[in-house]
Design a protein around this motif. Structure first.
Motif, short mmCIF file in Angstrom:
data_model
loop_
_atom_site.label_atom_id
_atom_site.label_comp_id
_atom_site.label_asym_id
_atom_site.label_seq_id
_atom_site.Cartn_x
_atom_site.Cartn_y
_atom_site.Cartn_z
N THR A 190 0.85 -1.19 0.00
CA THR A 190 0.00 0.00 0.00
C THR A 190 0.89 1.24 0.00
O THR A 190 2.00 1.21 0.54
CB THR A 190 -0.92 0.03 1.23
OG1 THR A 190 -0.12 0.02 2.42
CG2 THR A 190 -1.85 -1.17 1.25
N PRO A 191 0.43 2.33 -0.58
CA PRO A 191 1.27 3.52 -0.63
C PRO A 191 1.66 4.02 0.75
O PRO A 191 0.82 4.12 1.64
CB PRO A 191 0.38 4.54 -1.35
CG PRO A 191 -0.58 3.72 -2.14
CD PRO A 191 -0.84 2.50 -1.30
N GLY B 250 4.42 6.52 -4.02
CA GLY B 250 3.65 5.29 -4.03
C GLY B 250 2.19 5.53 -4.34
O GLY B 250 1.55 4.75 -5.06
N ALA B 251 1.65 6.62 -3.82
CA ALA B 251 0.25 6.96 -4.10
C ALA B 251 0.05 7.29 -5.57
O ALA B 251 -0.92 6.87 -6.20
CB ALA B 251 -0.17 8.14 -3.22
N ASP C 154 1.85 6.25 -8.06
CA ASP C 154 1.99 5.01 -8.83
C ASP C 154 0.70 4.20 -8.81
O ASP C 154 0.27 3.67 -9.84
CB ASP C 154 3.14 4.18 -8.26
CG ASP C 154 3.31 2.86 -8.99
OD1 ASP C 154 3.66 2.88 -10.18
OD2 ASP C 154 3.07 1.81 -8.37
#
Length: 578
Positions: A388-389, A394-395, A397
């Motif tokens: 999870t981000p 990460g978010a 992506d």
């Protein structure tokens, strides 16, 4: 931290691990060979059904808070073809490759074959990560159980099939009223395989039936202890080496040595009902373990909306079912793996029973639910969440890879429930709802709008304001990856405020929150949550230590109301939600 009694007693207390992602990739990249003691998997059943999660609103209007959780539909296509070819080329596949080819020649390229190709690739990896002393329980229904059993036979070996357990999940179906021409379908199959002959197994017992007790344990001592009289003669006599001597005037071949017999007599365990009769052994009911558990499990019905542990998730299994499996085939401190962990019943049971655990699921919806379930049931529990981000990159992506998974994840950051699903136009401008306590018998609502693009505009905020007014909601939350523009901030300020009965506080009607700020622990300026809106709260496992200090009673709701946004505190280590 280990915070329940069983966990305190465990041999090895390690944080559990949740993985968001395709379980095939997670197994290959993150799970070592022979590192898991017990695997339970409850994969989609190829039932060609679209499951929906029904989030409960305080008003009971479930239809307004419905989201498609996952499609249990399989189609033959490029992904299934790739999985099929991968199995054939896998050096560890062995006989399963030959079996899969035979199945394809029979089934052709259809939905069932797609399902079996996808499952075969995963079952090979599950066999790899299982210890020699480990076992696997595959939960399925009659739609595909016979095909899955053939796959498991080819991977584990026919002789390693210990049981096909039949679980009676419901009492009756009313299909007949709809013209069904078959008997009611009320059972699932659980295929139980061991990796070797040295697999861990602890026999389980069930209570004796009252008829058996009344018939066989009809004798009762003054202190209330029930007992029966049992034969103590040595079977086979001298031929089996049983000693011959006299007991209470009766000479026989006995099953006990003379010294042991004298000891039992001294303890009052050998009785003679009248002179000259053969002495017998006094066997107490309270010393007997019960009836050994058989392969038909009809004593634990499935979960429905009247069950105390019902969380609102489709296909949820009862905790007692997983506790039985885990207790039977693992020891405290062992590693339990559920590669299709859904709403997390297996990892909940593992945590409760003092096992280490790994859970994998392909939706953020499930990961969020499991995080919340574990924190509700085991306050202070520590576990890691992977995939999870955890930062802005990460978010971004995730937003690029899967718009809907990003929306569900973002909604969970503000303790709201998702809405809509993947069908075009299904959300009506709404990506989530947050239900809040607004006074006695009153609930306030905030509408969540999520934007994962690089550009946002004031029109998007005006659209959200229009939805808030249309739905007569108290507030709107605009969650964005991009930084808001000045006109957007001005538009939010124009929307004004609404009043909260808690401390007479006023809250902005429109609020803009960036994903980056949420990841840093910033929380919306809103009233306390009405917990029963959305997934139900899992009951705390140790009620004696339940902390009521952060709960408010709100008459008219089915559960307490959480204190104000947990005072803006950050989430636990390693996780952003569920």
């Amino acid at each position: 931290m280990c915070n329940d009694i069983a966990a305190i007693q465990r041999k090895s207390c390690m944080p559990g691990s949740l993985y968001y992602g395709d379980n095939l990739a997670v197994l290959r990249e993150s799970i070592k060979d022979a590192s898991v003691d017990l695997i339970y998997l409850d994969p989609p059943f190829n039932s060609n059904a679209n499951y929906n999660v029904l989030f409960k609103a305080p008003s009971g209007q479930q239809s307004r808070a419905q989201i498609e959780a996952f499609e249990d539909t399989w189609r033959w296509g490029s992904e299934a073809e790739a999985a099929f070819l991968e199995v054939l080329r896998n050096p560890r596949a062995g006989d399963v490759g030959t079996m899969l080819q035979a199945m394809r020649s029979f089934l052709r390229e259809n939905d069932m074959m797609a399902y079996l190709a996808m499952m075969a690739a995963r079952l090979i990896e599950l066999h790899r990560v299982l210890k020699p002393t480990g076992s696997l329980y595959l939960h399925c229904d009659p739609t595909a159980s016979h095909y899955l059993k053939v796959l498991l036979d080819s991977i584990f070996g026919v002789e390693k099939c210990q049981n096909e357990i039949v679980w009676k999940r419901s009492h009756a179906h009313s299909d007949g009223r709809q013209g069904a021409r078959h008997f009611g379908r009320v059972t699932d199959s659980i295929l139980f395989y061991s990796k070797s002959d040295s697999a861990v197994f602890h026999q389980q017992f069930q209570p004796y039936g009252q008829h058996y007790i009344d018939r066989d344990y009809r004798r009762v001592e003054a202190n209330g202890r029930r007992y029966r009289l049992d034969n103590i003669q040595g079977p086979g006599g001298a031929g089996n080496g049983n000693p011959f001597y006299e007991v209470m005037g009766v000479s026989r071949h006995w099953r006990y040595s003379k010294d042991r017999m004298d000891q039992l007599i001294a303890e009052g365990r050998i009785v003679q009902t009248k002179p000259g009769t053969v002495p017998q052994y006094k066997r107490y009911l309270d010393e007997m373990p019960g009836v050994p558990l058989q392969s038909l499990w009809a004593d634990m019905p499935g979960i429905n909306n009247r069950s105390d542990e019902f969380l609102g998730y489709p296909t949820q299994k009862p905790l007692s079912l997983l506790e039985r499996i885990i207790t039977s085939s693992s020891n405290e401190g062992d590693m339990i793996l559920d590669p299709f962990c859904g709403c997390g019943t297996a990892v909940h049971a593992a945590e409760k029973l003092g096992r280490n655990w790994i859970g994998i699921d392909v939706t953020h919806l499930a990961i969020s639910l499991i995080e919340r379930r574990l924190r509700d049931a085991f306050p202070g529990v520590s576990f890691d969440v992977h995939g999870t981000p955890k930062d802005f990159d990460g978010a971004r992506d995730l937003a690029l890879r899967d718009k809907y998974q990003f929306q569900w994840w973002a909604v969970s950051l503000v303790d709201a429930v998702p809405y809509g699903g993947k069908k075009k136009g299904a959300d009506s401008g709404i990506d989530g709802w947050r239900y809040m306590a607004a006074g006695r018998n009153t609930v306030a609502r905030a509408i969540i709008s999520v934007k994962g693009g690089d550009n946002v505009s004031v029109q998007m905020l005006r659209d959200l304001r229009g939805v808030v007014e249309r739905e007569k909601a108290e507030a709107g939350l605009f969650l964005t990856l991009a930084e808001p523009t000045r006109p957007m901030l001005e538009e939010a300020a124009k929307a004004g405020y609404f009043d909260s009965p808690f401390g007479g506080k006023r809250h902005p009607r429109l609020q803009i929150m960036t994903i980056e700020s949420l990841l840093k622990g910033v929380r919306p300026d809103l009233p306390p949550l009405a917990i029963e809106a959305g997934f139900r709260r899992a009951e705390k496992e140790d009620r004696a230590e339940q902390d009521q200090g952060n709960l408010l009673a709100l008459p008219g709701l089915d559960a307490p109301v959480a204190s104000a946004a947990r005072k803006g505190g950050k989430r636990g280590a390693g996780a952003h939600a569920v």
